[in-house]
Design an enzyme around this catalytic site. Structure first.
Site, PDB file in Angstrom:
ATOM      1  N   ARG A 154      -6.737   9.770  -3.386  1.00 27.32           N
ATOM      2  CA  ARG A 154      -7.044   8.434  -2.886  1.00 27.32           C
ATOM      3  C   ARG A 154      -7.655   8.577  -1.498  1.00 27.32           C
ATOM      4  O   ARG A 154      -7.079   9.213  -0.618  1.00 27.32           O
ATOM      5  CB  ARG A 154      -5.780   7.591  -2.794  1.00 27.32           C
ATOM      6  N   GLY A 180       1.108  -7.511  -0.469  1.00 27.83           N
ATOM      7  CA  GLY A 180       2.183  -6.604  -0.112  1.00 27.83           C
ATOM      8  C   GLY A 180       2.293  -6.596   1.389  1.00 27.83           C
ATOM      9  O   GLY A 180       1.918  -7.565   2.053  1.00 27.83           O
ATOM     10  N   ASN A 181       2.797  -5.512   1.967  1.00 32.84           N
ATOM     11  CA  ASN A 181       2.822  -5.415   3.426  1.00 32.84           C
ATOM     12  C   ASN A 181       1.406  -5.502   3.982  1.00 32.84           C
ATOM     13  O   ASN A 181       1.161  -6.074   5.035  1.00 32.84           O
ATOM     14  CB  ASN A 181       3.486  -4.111   3.856  1.00 32.84           C
ATOM     15  N   CYS A 222       8.916  -9.890   3.398  1.00 31.54           N
ATOM     16  CA  CYS A 222       8.735 -11.227   2.833  1.00 31.54           C
ATOM     17  C   CYS A 222      10.006 -11.747   2.169  1.00 31.54           C
ATOM     18  O   CYS A 222      10.222 -12.956   2.096  1.00 31.54           O
ATOM     19  CB  CYS A 222       7.581 -11.200   1.827  1.00 31.54           C
ATOM     20  N   GLY A 270       3.501  -5.910  -4.284  1.00 28.26           N
ATOM     21  CA  GLY A 270       4.944  -6.129  -4.184  1.00 28.26           C
ATOM     22  C   GLY A 270       5.342  -7.584  -4.037  1.00 28.26           C
ATOM     23  O   GLY A 270       6.302  -8.053  -4.662  1.00 28.26           O
ATOM     24  N   ILE A 271       4.614  -8.338  -3.206  1.00 27.11           N
ATOM     25  CA  ILE A 271       4.896  -9.763  -3.025  1.00 27.11           C
ATOM     26  C   ILE A 271       4.334 -10.557  -4.193  1.00 27.11           C
ATOM     27  O   ILE A 271       5.006 -11.423  -4.763  1.00 27.11           O
ATOM     28  CB  ILE A 271       4.320 -10.265  -1.686  1.00 27.11           C
ATOM     29  N   GLU A 275       3.814  -9.763  -7.213  1.00 25.81           N
ATOM     30  CA  GLU A 275       4.511  -9.537  -8.479  1.00 25.81           C
ATOM     31  C   GLU A 275       5.939 -10.066  -8.484  1.00 25.81           C
ATOM     32  O   GLU A 275       6.519 -10.269  -9.563  1.00 25.81           O
ATOM     33  CB  GLU A 275       4.536  -8.037  -8.796  1.00 25.81           C
ATOM     34  N   ASP A 311     -11.016   3.495  -1.813  1.00 24.50           N
ATOM     35  CA  ASP A 311     -10.496   2.133  -1.748  1.00 24.50           C
ATOM     36  C   ASP A 311     -11.599   1.107  -1.531  1.00 24.50           C
ATOM     37  O   ASP A 311     -11.462  -0.051  -1.904  1.00 24.50           O
ATOM     38  CB  ASP A 311      -9.489   2.024  -0.591  1.00 24.50           C
TER      39      ASP A 311
END
Length: 398
Positions: free
Chosen positions: A89, A210-211, A284, A331-332, A334, A148
């Site tokens: 990545r 996410g973050n 969050c 993360g948030i 989902e 990315d």
């Protein structure tokens, strides 16, 4: 083992995430994280075939020691022999790379050239590539870089240019690049499958929350705009990043408050976002759990969702065709049902009506449409950047 597997490396400045995947089935054979590089407590943890392990790497250990430990201690001989390629990545590919590529000397130079745009990440990726060459010399021609920024390179000029002197773009590359491209690509492709729409026909707005957080407008399968900009600081409210703000605030912080450039950068990157608004945490889950009882939690979540809804609304306009779905991931995205609810409530004008039962159920890996029947679609799709990396690596190597 007869199957061909892909080793995935995601090198940060002080950490190394790693995984081994079957690019065909998507089965994960190994995953892990080495962290606290250069510190006294450098360590590594992993999960191999469902069994967890951890170890100290030794004071001051870094990428080389971590990769050597993986090869010499974690990997079984069968697993080692099944690795047919390595996927890296890479955060920033500049304008040069619009897709994944086999790593050559020219590509290494390209990653170096783009390091000015990602000074913390790209140099670490180069270390990872160098160490992978050493650890797996027989696979030197089977190392692939997955960028990315690549998915966003289809943005038109009106989307990626800033209203600054044009020379800043021509001479220094100052423009919108965007991040999270691998995730936005994956969930847009998955949305097409779930909605039975061809990948090159899908119109979606993808929200990677996410973050770090960003939104992308995708028309006919291609990105036409995204919220992160020249750096990951622009756009949405994030865990510790401010996202959009009036640039003159920076002058005020420096000229009136006497803050140094380094202090301002630390404030905007590490002390703002949800952390800045709550004055408690960047997590969050705190804001969601305490939304009804803590004013700081409510304040932070309201600003987060308001900003997100504004971006979604503006992207509806520029897509200019029938929108097939809003996609929540990360993360948030989902797991935070309240974030999705507040955000979609801002979009009632466009006909969005949340189904409370479906929305509450869509978390911890559960996915699916979260809006009411016969209303515009919002859907939760877990991201899987590692699978994209594995598949691209296999496609270019096997």
């Amino acid at each position: 083992m007869s199957q061909k597997l892909v080793l995935i490396l995601n090198c940060g400045s002080s950490s190394l995430k790693f995984a081994i995947l079957d690019p065909v089935s998507g089965a994960e054979k190994l995953s892990g994280l080495a962290e606290a590089f250069y510190l006294p407590d450098a360590r590594i943890k992993w999960k191999l075939n469902g069994e967890k392990g951890n170890a100290d790497l030794g004071a001051g250990a870094a990428h080389s020691e971590a990769l050597n430990f993986i090869v010499s201690t974690i990997l079984t001989e069968d697993l080692k022999n099944s690795i047919a390629a390595i996927g890296h990545r890479v955060v920033h590919g500049g304008e040069k790379y619009t897709k994944s590529v086999v790593i050559t000397d020219e590509v290494i130079q390209g990653i170096k050239d783009a390091a000015e745009f990602a000074p913390l990440h790209n140099p670490a990726h180069l270390i990872g590539i160098e160490e992978a060459f050493k650890a797996f010399p027989h696979l030197k021609d089977n190392n692939v870089a997955i960028f990315d920024t690549a998915f966003h390179q289809t943005m038109p000029e009106e989307a990626f240019l800033y209203a600054l002197p044009y020379s800043l773009y021509k001479e220094h590359g100052v423009r919108r690049y965007g991040m999270h491209g691998t995730s936005h690509y994956f969930v847009s492709r998955e949305a097409a499958k779930r909605l039975n729409i061809a990948e090159d026909k899908i119109n979606v707005i993808t929200c990677h929350l996410g973050n770090g957080a960003s939104v992308a407008a995708i028309r006919q399968g291609k990105c036409i705009d995204t919220s992160m900009g020249f750096t990951p600081l622009e756009g949405l409210v994030m865990g510790t990043r401010s996202g959009d703000l009036d640039p003159a605030i920076i002058f005020y912080m420096h000229n009136t408050l006497g803050m140094s450039v380094a202090q301002i950068e630390e404030t905007l990157v590490k002390k703002s976002g949800l952390l800045g608004l709550t004055e408690v945490t960047s997590d969050c889950r705190y804001s969601e759990d305490n939304y009804e009882k803590e004013s700081a939690a409510k304040r932070a979540l309201d600003v987060f969702c308001y900003r997100l809804a504004k971006y979604i609304g503006s992207y509806m306009a520029i897509i200019g065709e029938n929108l097939d779905a809003i996609v929540f991931t990360g993360g948030i995205g989902e797991n935070a049902a309240l974030v999705r609810q507040i955000t979609l409530n801002h979009l009632k004008l466009f006909g969005y009506k949340i189904d409370d039962e479906k929305n509450s159920a869509a978390r911890f890996g559960n996915e699916g449409v979260i809006t009411a029947d016969n209303t515009p679609i919002a859907i939760v799709i877990p991201t899987n950047e590692e699978l994209v990396i594995a598949q691209d690596t296999a496609r270019l190597s096997f």
